[in-house]
Design an enzyme around this catalytic site. Structure first.
Site, PDB file in Angstrom:
ATOM      1  N   CYS A 378       0.841  -1.196   0.000  1.00 28.47           N
ATOM      2  CA  CYS A 378       0.000   0.000   0.000  1.00 28.47           C
ATOM      3  C   CYS A 378       0.880   1.253   0.000  1.00 28.47           C
ATOM      4  O   CYS A 378       1.506   1.564  -1.008  1.00 28.47           O
ATOM      5  CB  CYS A 378      -0.969  -0.046   1.177  1.00 28.47           C
ATOM      6  SG  CYS A 378      -2.346   1.113   1.010  1.00 28.47           S
ATOM      7  N   HIS A 514      -3.407  -5.308  -0.214  1.00 31.50           N
ATOM      8  CA  HIS A 514      -3.025  -5.831   1.105  1.00 31.50           C
ATOM      9  C   HIS A 514      -3.092  -7.360   1.096  1.00 31.50           C
ATOM     10  O   HIS A 514      -4.106  -7.950   1.497  1.00 31.50           O
ATOM     11  CB  HIS A 514      -3.954  -5.284   2.185  1.00 31.50           C
ATOM     12  CG  HIS A 514      -3.734  -3.851   2.518  1.00 31.50           C
ATOM     13  ND1 HIS A 514      -2.880  -3.435   3.514  1.00 31.50           N
ATOM     14  CD2 HIS A 514      -4.255  -2.720   1.961  1.00 31.50           C
ATOM     15  CE1 HIS A 514      -2.881  -2.113   3.572  1.00 31.50           C
ATOM     16  NE2 HIS A 514      -3.699  -1.656   2.643  1.00 31.50           N
ATOM     17  N   GLU A 516      -1.839  -9.411   3.074  1.00 32.99           N
ATOM     18  CA  GLU A 516      -1.890 -10.002   4.413  1.00 32.99           C
ATOM     19  C   GLU A 516      -3.301 -10.416   4.817  1.00 32.99           C
ATOM     20  O   GLU A 516      -3.481 -11.292   5.666  1.00 32.99           O
ATOM     21  CB  GLU A 516      -1.315  -9.038   5.453  1.00 32.99           C
ATOM     22  CG  GLU A 516      -2.116  -7.771   5.705  1.00 32.99           C
ATOM     23  CD  GLU A 516      -1.715  -6.605   4.827  1.00 32.99           C
ATOM     24  OE1 GLU A 516      -1.921  -5.449   5.245  1.00 32.99           O
ATOM     25  OE2 GLU A 516      -1.207  -6.848   3.714  1.00 32.99           O
TER      26      GLU A 516
END
EC number: 6.3.4.2
Length: 542
Positions: A378, A514, A516
């Protein structure tokens, strides 16, 4: 017909209701049941999207673009169910909806009250969020006794009565402190916590006793006696060296058997072999790396909860102990790059606002010039583009309009504020996406063949979740590419830059999304796995 397990917490906060709930859900899923989870947050914010990371921690983004509590990240890491906006709601969201209905006249002039209007809306959302699951675990945020939680507790009291005892049960987490000077655990806080619950009409069916020591059989018998809970349903849950042990800990004490019998469910036994493999890989690594994580919210690591877990998952996948060196980006601004020395790789996560940005840019420069593996996420991608523009192209005033609206080279800008060749501002259709100027939720991304990121995923098109307002400025992109910036990922329509890489670098990948949020302990994530492999190669080279 859905069964409900309501989960509350007592004595103190931060006992791990989310982890305990998700662990039980994982066991039930391993028995072949369809499971879902909900988180009910008593705070008055509509959602956590605008809350400070220092107060709330991470904002977890769901596939459908909802900004939710970080506990939903735990849920997705423990069970296979994908969370949606229906799996998390707040007091603010409830009141917003009820007041909107009142303004429309939907209540036909009735006096709007907490009971029944607010509690009815809470119950409606619980039932909607549960969907067609066999079992829905519903976690109530906060601690029993908090004034903010009262409407939620009243709502679940009513719902338990409405669906009946064969379809609803209450699991209460409580602290059982160990007093070192006395050499024993104390049950009185648990007794008082249950007393508080019973005073509002809620009798627990299961007690999860959190402690830093095992809660022995005599203490559990005492707790059962004073709380009207079956002794077999008083569960000891002490601190463990990895949270992925907890499904096994709860299963060993028969919690899932108790739940299945209570609900009259016909299902298989639990196969926890996947979790056994995760724990074995976590606790028995064959390699070790150190990765410098340069962020701006290091005072509260929960702000990076999913990212920290994703790095752990990558370690599990690679049988590698991943040591994260947490570095505040402002410390790099003040102390220089010596803080990065000795790291096998550098990770720069997302964030908002000007503070600490120059430290992140310095970290990118260090990684690029010293050929240290780099992963930017990001804002970590945006600062990579800024660093490239400044130090490779010589655009010393290059910046994002988030930090300098008067930059002569705005290489990153708000999605709605592109300037065309004449200087006129161009408005993009993305402004109408969910969240206004925020780009949220799952988006498809096309990967360039032969790129590092394509090597990681092994796919031409991937889907990842986004949460950002700013993007690489397409009007300056041709010059950036001509100077050597590699664009290895684009949005499905080709309009937005999603991944950039650096030429002549062993492993330099920065993404706007993102990753994750989709990493799990059982499956890992290809991008983080590739990053840890690059860190291992860097360490072995040294």
């Amino acid at each position: 017909m859905t069964r409900y397990i309501f989960v509350t917490g007592g004595v103190v906060s931060s006992l791990g209701k989310g982890i305990a709930s998700a662990s039980l859900a994982a066991i039930l899923e391993a028995r072949g049941l369809k499971v879902t989870m909900l988180k009910l947050d008593p705070y008055i914010n509509v959602d956590p999207g605008t809350m400070s990371p220092f107060q709330h921690g991470e904002v977890f983004v769901t596939h459908d673009g909802a900004e939710t509590d970080l506990d939903l990240g735990h849920y997705e890491r423990f069970i296979r169910t994908t969370m949606t906006q229906n799996n998390n709601f707040t007091t603010g969201r409830i009141y917003e909806h009820v007041l909107r209905k009142e303004r429309r006249g939907d209540y036909l002039g009735a006096t709007i009250q907490v009971i029944p209007h607010i509690t009815d809306e809470i119950k409606r959302r619980i039932i909607k969020g549960a969907g067609d699951a066999d079992v829905a675990l519903v976690e109530i945020g906060g601690t029993v006794g908090d004034i903010e939680s009262q409407p939620f507790l009243e709502a679940i009291r009513q719902l338990r009565v409405e669906v009946g005892s064969k379809r609803a049960m209450l699991m209460h987490l409580t602290l059982v402190p160990y007093i070192a000077t006395a050499g024993e655990t104390k049950t009185k806080p648990t007794q008082h916590s249950v007393k508080e619950l019973r005073s509002i009409g809620l009798q627990p069916d299961v007690l999860i006793c959190r402690s830093d020591h095992p809660v022995d059989a005599s203490s559990r018998r005492k707790i059962a006696l004073f709380t009207n809970v079956e002794e077999r349903a008083v569960i000891s849950l002490e601190d463990v060296d990895t949270i992925y042990k907890i499904p096994g800990v709860l299963h060993a004490q028969g919690l899932d058997d108790f739940v299945v019998e209570r609900f009259g469910l016909q299902c298989n036994g639990a196969d926890l072999s996947e979790w056994d493999k995760v724990v074995d890989a976590k606790l028995n690594p064959e390699h070790e790396v150190t990765i410098a994580m340069v962020g701006k919210y290091m005072e509260l690591l929960d702000a990076y909860k999913s990212l920290i877990e994703a790095m752990s998952h990558a370690g599990i996948t690679n049988r590698t102990k991943v040591n994260l060196r947490y570095i505040d980006s402002e410390d790099i601004e003040n102390q220089g790059t010596s803080l990065l020395e000795g790291a096998d790789a550098i990770l720069v996560p997302g964030g908002f606002g000007l503070r600490g940005v120059e430290g992140k840019i310095t970290a990118v420069q260090y990684a690029r010039e010293n050929k240290v593996p780099y992963l930017g996420i990001c804002l970590g991608m945006q600062v990579a583009v800024i660093e490239f523009a400044r130090n490779v192209m010589g655009w010393k005033d290059a910046n994002s309009t988030e930090f300098d609206r008067n930059s002569g080279h705005p290489v990153v800008g708000l999605i709605t504020e592109w300037a065309d060749a004449t200087g006129a501002v161009e408005t993009r259709d993305e402004a109408s996406d969910l969240g206004g100027t925020m780009r949220l939720g799952a988006q498809d991304c096309q990967l360039a063949a032969g790129s590092k990121v394509h090597d990681c995923y092994g796919k031409d098109v991937i889907t990842e979740r986004h949460r950002h307002r700013y993007e690489v400025n397409n009007n300056l992109l041709p010059q950036l590419v001509e100077a050597g910036l590699v664009v290895s990922g684009r949005s499905e329509d080709g309009a937005l830059v999603e991944v950039v890489e650096s030429k002549d670098h062993p492993w330099f990948v920065a993404c706007q999304f993102h990753p994750e949020f989709t990493s799990t302990p059982r499956d890992g994530h290809p991008l983080f796995s590739g990053f840890v492999k690059a860190a291992l190669a860097q360490k072995n080279k040294a």
